[in-house]
Design a protein around this motif. Structure first.
Motif, mmCIF file in Angstrom:
data_model
loop_
_atom_site.group_PDB
_atom_site.id
_atom_site.type_symbol
_atom_site.label_atom_id
_atom_site.label_comp_id
_atom_site.label_asym_id
_atom_site.label_seq_id
_atom_site.Cartn_x
_atom_site.Cartn_y
_atom_site.Cartn_z
ATOM 1 N N LYS A 147 67.675 80.616 126.357
ATOM 2 C CA LYS A 147 66.230 80.388 126.252
ATOM 3 C C LYS A 147 65.508 81.393 127.162
ATOM 4 C CE LYS A 147 66.569 75.478 125.152
ATOM 5 N NZ LYS A 147 66.188 74.088 125.553
ATOM 6 N N PRO A 148 64.377 81.909 126.756
ATOM 7 C CA PRO A 148 63.664 82.902 127.578
ATOM 8 C C PRO A 148 63.386 82.413 128.987
ATOM 9 C CG PRO A 148 62.721 82.825 125.379
ATOM 10 C CD PRO A 148 63.717 81.676 125.454
ATOM 11 N N LYS A 149 63.060 81.143 129.167
ATOM 12 C CA LYS A 149 62.777 80.635 130.502
ATOM 13 C C LYS A 149 64.012 80.672 131.404
ATOM 14 C CE LYS A 149 58.948 77.558 129.210
ATOM 15 N NZ LYS A 149 58.431 76.168 129.211
ATOM 16 N N GLN A 150 65.223 80.545 130.787
ATOM 17 C CA GLN A 150 66.471 80.581 131.549
ATOM 18 C C GLN A 150 66.890 82.036 131.846
ATOM 19 O OE1 GLN A 150 69.115 78.390 129.024
ATOM 20 N NE2 GLN A 150 68.434 76.380 129.795
ATOM 21 N N ALA A 151 66.646 82.928 130.887
ATOM 22 C CA ALA A 151 67.082 84.315 131.048
ATOM 23 C C ALA A 151 66.132 85.117 131.938
ATOM 24 C CB ALA A 151 67.188 84.980 129.677
ATOM 25 N N ALA A 152 64.842 84.758 131.935
ATOM 26 C CA ALA A 152 63.855 85.533 132.683
ATOM 27 C C ALA A 152 64.171 85.604 134.182
ATOM 28 C CB ALA A 152 62.462 84.944 132.452
ATOM 29 N N PRO A 153 64.539 84.491 134.868
ATOM 30 C CA PRO A 153 64.862 84.594 136.297
ATOM 31 C C PRO A 153 66.030 85.540 136.583
ATOM 32 C CG PRO A 153 64.453 82.320 135.705
ATOM 33 C CD PRO A 153 64.520 83.077 134.420
ATOM 34 N N LEU A 154 67.010 85.584 135.675
ATOM 35 C CA LEU A 154 68.148 86.504 135.862
ATOM 36 C C LEU A 154 67.683 87.964 135.794
ATOM 37 C CD1 LEU A 154 70.842 84.657 133.687
ATOM 38 C CD2 LEU A 154 70.588 84.637 136.169
ATOM 39 N N ALA A 175 63.990 89.963 123.288
ATOM 40 C CA ALA A 175 63.541 90.780 124.416
ATOM 41 C C ALA A 175 62.093 90.449 124.771
ATOM 42 C CB ALA A 175 63.679 92.257 124.056
ATOM 43 N N ALA A 176 61.241 90.195 123.772
ATOM 44 C CA ALA A 176 59.831 89.878 124.039
ATOM 45 C C ALA A 176 59.710 88.563 124.762
ATOM 46 C CB ALA A 176 59.061 89.842 122.722
ATOM 47 N N GLY A 177 60.538 87.575 124.414
ATOM 48 C CA GLY A 177 60.488 86.269 125.066
ATOM 49 C C GLY A 177 60.859 86.399 126.541
ATOM 50 N N GLY A 181 58.435 86.081 130.393
ATOM 51 C CA GLY A 181 58.712 85.211 131.525
ATOM 52 C C GLY A 181 58.850 85.983 132.840
ATOM 53 N N LEU A 182 58.753 87.321 132.839
ATOM 54 C CA LEU A 182 58.902 88.128 134.061
ATOM 55 C C LEU A 182 57.571 88.286 134.770
ATOM 56 C CD1 LEU A 182 61.209 91.004 132.680
ATOM 57 C CD2 LEU A 182 61.899 88.980 134.019
ATOM 58 N N SER A 183 57.665 88.612 136.046
ATOM 59 C CA SER A 183 56.447 88.903 136.807
ATOM 60 C C SER A 183 55.841 90.209 136.291
ATOM 61 C CB SER A 183 56.781 89.027 138.298
ATOM 62 O OG SER A 183 57.644 90.129 138.520
ATOM 63 N N PRO A 184 54.534 90.368 136.455
ATOM 64 C CA PRO A 184 53.899 91.589 135.944
ATOM 65 C C PRO A 184 54.514 92.880 136.511
ATOM 66 C CG PRO A 184 52.240 89.971 136.496
ATOM 67 C CD PRO A 184 53.548 89.420 137.015
#
Length: 204
Positions: A147-154, A175-177, A181-184
């Protein structure tokens, strides 16, 4: 009684002349022999010359003088010395050629070993590339299925270039998802890297 005449008439005179002739001849022979002996005694060189002339002359080998024989011996000794030197050099060359042949054989064996090692290394590198590619493909698939929310912190913890590598291999929607979820700041760094890679791609 009258004494008998030993010689009478013509026959007596003939006998006397014969005897006188024999005496004279004998005297001449004696004088000649005596003179010959006297000459031989006074000049011994004459007899020696006659003796030398009477003796057969001994021929020197092939009619050569002692000087010629000495020169021939010197030339022969010189040729023998040169031949010995040439033979010694030939032996040295043969030893060097044998050493070179042994060294060449060792070099060929080493080259063969190096070629085998190079081929083996190429195989290992190809296998490593294949394995790495397979690993990257599997890891990319794992990130895509998260899930994007799980992958974004990594991805937030990754280096921007490393993260851009994975995102570039993913499906655009996955990739867009993750990018959302990443910081700017991180999202911007990854976007610059991805844009730079795409700029280098030739346009058709």
């Amino acid at each position: 009684m009258k004494p008998k005449k030993l010689f009478s008439g013509r026959s007596g005179r003939g006998s006397v002349l014969l005897i006188v002739g024999l005496l004279v001849g004998s005297a001449v022979i004696r004088i000649g022999v005596g003179a010959g002996q006297a000459v031989a005694t006074e000049n011994p060189m004459v007899s020696e010359v006659k003796e030398e002339e009477s003796k057969p002359k001994a021929l020197t080998g092939s009619g050569m003088s002692p000087e010629d024989k000495s020169r021939m011996s010197e030339m022969l000794r010189t040729f023998q010395e040169r031949e010995a030197k040439i033979a010694e050099k030939e032996d040295q060359i043969a030893v060097r050629m044998k050493a070179l042949s042994v060294a060449d054989e060792q070099l060929q064996r080493r080259l063969t070993v190096l070629e085998e090692a190079e081929n083996s290394l190429r195989g290992l590198l190809a296998l490593a590339d294949t394995a790495a590619e397979d690993d990257l493909a599997r890891l990319t698939a794992v990130y895509e299925n998260m899930k994007p929310k799980q992958a974004a912190p990594l991805f937030e913890q990754m280096e921007p270039a490393f993260a851009a590598g994975f995102l570039g291999r993913m499906r655009p929607d996955a990739a867009a998802g993750i990018m959302a979820g990443l910081s700017p700041e991180v999202a911007y760094s990854i976007s610059v890297i991805l844009a730079g890679r795409n700029a280098d791609v030739p346009k058709g």
